[in-house]
Each structure stands twice: as C-alpha cells, then as structure tokens.
Scaffold this active site. Structure first.
Site, PDB file in Angstrom:
ATOM      1  N   CYS A 160      33.776  -6.127  -2.351  1.00  0.00           N
ATOM      2  CA  CYS A 160      34.006  -6.687  -1.014  1.00  0.00           C
ATOM      3  C   CYS A 160      35.405  -6.357  -0.481  1.00  0.00           C
ATOM      4  CB  CYS A 160      33.833  -8.204  -1.108  1.00  0.00           C
ATOM      5  SG  CYS A 160      34.394  -9.094   0.349  1.00  0.00           S
TER       6      CYS A 160
ATOM      7  N   TYR B  75      30.677  -2.883   9.436  1.00  0.00           N
ATOM      8  CA  TYR B  75      29.518  -3.779   9.275  1.00  0.00           C
ATOM      9  C   TYR B  75      28.702  -3.834  10.561  1.00  0.00           C
ATOM     10  CZ  TYR B  75      31.229  -5.395   4.783  1.00  0.00           C
ATOM     11  OH  TYR B  75      31.615  -5.443   3.472  1.00  0.00           O
TER      12      TYR B  75
HETATM   13  N1  LIG Z   1      35.885 -13.794   6.821  1.00  0.00           N
HETATM   14  C1  LIG Z   1      35.690 -13.663   5.451  1.00  0.00           C
HETATM   15  C2  LIG Z   1      34.547 -12.701   5.194  1.00  0.00           C
HETATM   16  C3  LIG Z   1      34.127 -12.671   3.759  1.00  0.00           C
HETATM   17  C4  LIG Z   1      32.761 -11.989   3.590  1.00  0.00           C
HETATM   18  O1  LIG Z   1      31.992 -11.833   4.553  1.00  0.00           O
HETATM   19  N2  LIG Z   1      32.447 -11.571   2.353  1.00  0.00           N
HETATM   20  C5  LIG Z   1      31.174 -10.930   2.096  1.00  0.00           C
HETATM   21  C6  LIG Z   1      31.282  -9.823   1.088  1.00  0.00           C
HETATM   22  S1  LIG Z   1      31.968  -8.355   1.726  1.00  0.00           S
HETATM   23  C7  LIG Z   1      30.207 -11.917   1.483  1.00  0.00           C
HETATM   24  O2  LIG Z   1      30.535 -12.583   0.508  1.00  0.00           O
HETATM   25  N3  LIG Z   1      28.991 -11.982   2.028  1.00  0.00           N
HETATM   26  C8  LIG Z   1      27.910 -12.769   1.482  1.00  0.00           C
HETATM   27  C9  LIG Z   1      27.038 -13.345   2.560  1.00  0.00           C
HETATM   28  O3  LIG Z   1      27.428 -13.320   3.732  1.00  0.00           O
HETATM   29  O4  LIG Z   1      25.974 -13.837   2.212  1.00  0.00           O
HETATM   30  C10 LIG Z   1      36.991 -13.185   4.829  1.00  0.00           C
HETATM   31  O5  LIG Z   1      37.657 -12.307   5.394  1.00  0.00           O
HETATM   32  O6  LIG Z   1      37.357 -13.720   3.798  1.00  0.00           O
END
Ligand SMILES: N[C@@H](CCC(=O)N[C@@H](CS)C(=O)NCC(=O)O)C(=O)O
Length: 319
Positions: free
Chosen positions: A58, A190
């Site tokens: 990530c 994304y």
């Molecule tokens: N705004 C958050 C975004 C974090 C994020 O979207 N992480 C993703 C991985 S790249 C995630 O865990 N997604 C799982 C999901 O949305 O189910 C940050 O910058 O910390």
C-alpha cells in the site's frame, strides 16, 4: 480497495463506491487523534507504546514505513505487516514471506483490530493504522497525519531527531505540494484503475499525466519537489512513483508513459530509492502480488506479469 467493509462492527461484502459518473470515491478516514510530544492530545509520544499496522503493497502505508525508518523509530514503534493478498474478508495476517503477524491480538483479519477499537465501527478497513497499546485503540489511520507525527512528535525517542522532512519555513509549500499531488497523482492512479466508465477513466488518466508532465518540468529546475531538500511531499510522491511502472502502468491502465520515460522523474525516483534506509521499506514482491491478485474485477486470472525490467539501483544524475 477491498470488496467489503465494516458496518456497525459487522463485516459486509460490497463493491467499492463510485459516484454517479462511475468515478472512484475515496472516503475520509475516521480515527483522527494525534500523538503529541507534550501529551496535549492525551496521546503522549512514548517508546513501545504504539504499534503500526501496514501493508508493504500500500502506497499510503509505505509513507509511514519510510518515516518510521528514516527517523529511527523501528525499535520504539512495533510493526505488523499484512499478507499481500486481500480477499473477501479484507486484509489478513499470515506467515507469508515478509509478512509479520499481529503480535498484539493474534488476529486473523485486520477487521478484528478495527472492531477492538470500536465495536460499532462503520467504514473501510484500511492500512496504515497507528494503534495505542495503552488506551487500546486506534489513534489514527490517515497516512499524512501519521507521517507528520513520526516526523515531529517522537524526537525525544527517535534515533534521528535531527532529520526533519517538514521544516517550519517550508511547511506551507510542503502542505500545498502534498495537496497538489494528492488527487491527480496519489489518488489519480486509483481513479484511473477503479473507474467504471470510459469518461471517468479518461478524465483521471489525462489529469494524472498532465500533472506528471508538470512535475517533470519542475524537477528539471530543482532536485526535489519543494527545492533542494527532501520533504514529506517527496515521500508522498515516491510511494506512488515506485509502484508505477510495475503496477499502475498495466493494472490501472496508466499507460501513456512509464516513469522511466521521464528523464527527471526517473532519476528523481532512483535518487529517493537510494537514500539510506529507503530500499529496506520496499517489498516489490508484495506490491505486485497484492494488486494483480486482489482485484478480480480488473485482472480475473490473477496472473502477475513478470516485467518490466527496471533497476532502481542504477546510478542517477541528480547530484
Ligand atoms: N487515506 C488513507 C488511505 C488508506 C487506504 O486506502 N489504504 C488501502 C490500501 S492501499 C486499504 O487499506 N484499502 C482497503 C479497503 O479500502 O478495503 C491514508 O492515506 O492513510
């Protein structure tokens, strides 16, 4: 993006959200407390009190790994790394190479950690998470805020307190730069990859490359995004660029140009990668495995492509 989320503490399988035009929508995170050096927030910066949950795949979590490493907080802030594959129940822990199980709760899935923090939690189960072992809750799950805490609030226990990626005099410019790259670039890949309509994809990919072209020009005049020193804005750019040619170009259809076709961005990327401590935070196997295998709606076969052949250790020309 996973295929499910928690609603009132219960896991529900549902597709990620899009707007009426098929554009990808990222929801704001909900745990937004701050660790402070002086305890003014109630969360004091202390050694061995906080735990970081990340995925090597990530880009948002990767930012926090970099700041933890470069500030010398590896001994003070413990770490769990999820398995690169994200399935129907979201991020999971495993014994896979490079993964580090949940030593706090021995959880099987990351969603359990959110429910421990809030048994009625509604929202996505995302990394990174900064966990407080004393108050038994999530302090914060927003990468941009976590990196600022690591940068400024932990200096009393950091091995490298002298390193500062957001010096006072540059702060407005750094914030402005992080804002400027967020939507078109960091989130732009994304928006391009998860678009559900041609129109939404076209808009995202065009904006992405317009902004890459713009920063390519800026980097022909100066070494880093905010001038001659590395700042938090560079680390935010880095974690997107380092995934670009291997993943975003193919999997997210960001294929107008590779990063290696941009002389300045490519050398800038190698420069950052070669900063001491940074390559230790990069796990390219987890990066590729995660994206190509976890989004069956984009890549139904789950086959992970081999190329391209790129070498981040090759000499750069930025000094
Ligand atoms: N705004 C958050 C975004 C974090 C994020 O979207 N992480 C993703 C991985 S790249 C995630 O865990 N997604 C799982 C999901 O949305 O189910 C940050 O910058 O910390």
């Amino acid at each position: 993006m996973g295929t499910g989320m928690l609603v009132d503490g219960q896991w529900q399988t549902e597709a990620y959200q899009t707007d009426e035009k098929g554009g990808f929508k990222r929801n704001p995170t909900t745990f937004r407390d701050r660790v402070t050096a002086d305890n003014s927030s109630g969360f004091k910066a202390e050694a061995h009190r906080y735990h970081l949950y990340v995925s090597y795949a990530c880009p948002w979590a990767h930012r926090t790994l970099i700041l933890r490493q470069l500030k010398g907080l590896e001994d003070a802030i413990s770490l769990s790394v999820v398995d690169p594959y994200m399935g129907d129940k979201g991020w999971q822990f495993s014994e896979a190479s490079g993964a580090i199980p949940d030593l706090l709760f021995n959880a099987e899935y990351l969603q359990e950690v959110y429910v421990k923090a809030d048994s009625h939690y509604t929202g996505r189960v995302t990394v990174p998470i900064l966990w407080d072992k004393q108050k038994n809750t999530i302090v914060n799950n927003e990468s941009r805020e976590i990196i600022r805490m690591f940068d400024h609030e932990f200096n009393a226990i950091a091995k490298h307190p002298e390193v500062d990626f957001c010096p006072q005099e540059l702060k407005p410019q750094i914030e402005e730069t992080m804002d400027a790259i967020y939507n078109p670039i960091n989130n732009g890949v994304y928006r391009s990859g998860f678009a559900e309509s041609q129109e939404a994809y076209d808009e995202a990919v065009t904006e992405l490359f317009t902004q890459l072209d713009r920063w390519e020009k800026v980097l022909s005049q100066q070494r880093y995004l905010c001038g001659e020193v590395i700042t938090e804005a560079d680390w935010c750019m880095f974690t997107t660029l380092v995934r670009f040619d291997w993943v975003y170009y193919v999997h997210f259809k960001c294929n107008i140009r590779h990063i290696y076709e941009y002389p300045n961005l490519w050398n800038y990327l190698k420069d950052l990668y070669q900063q001491p401590g940074v390559k230790e935070t990069c796990n390219f196997d987890h990066i590729k495995q995660h994206y190509y295998r976890s989004h069956p709606f984009i890549n139904p076969s789950g086959i992970v492509p081999k190329g391209p052949e790129i070498n981040f250790d090759e000499a750069h020309n930025r000094s």
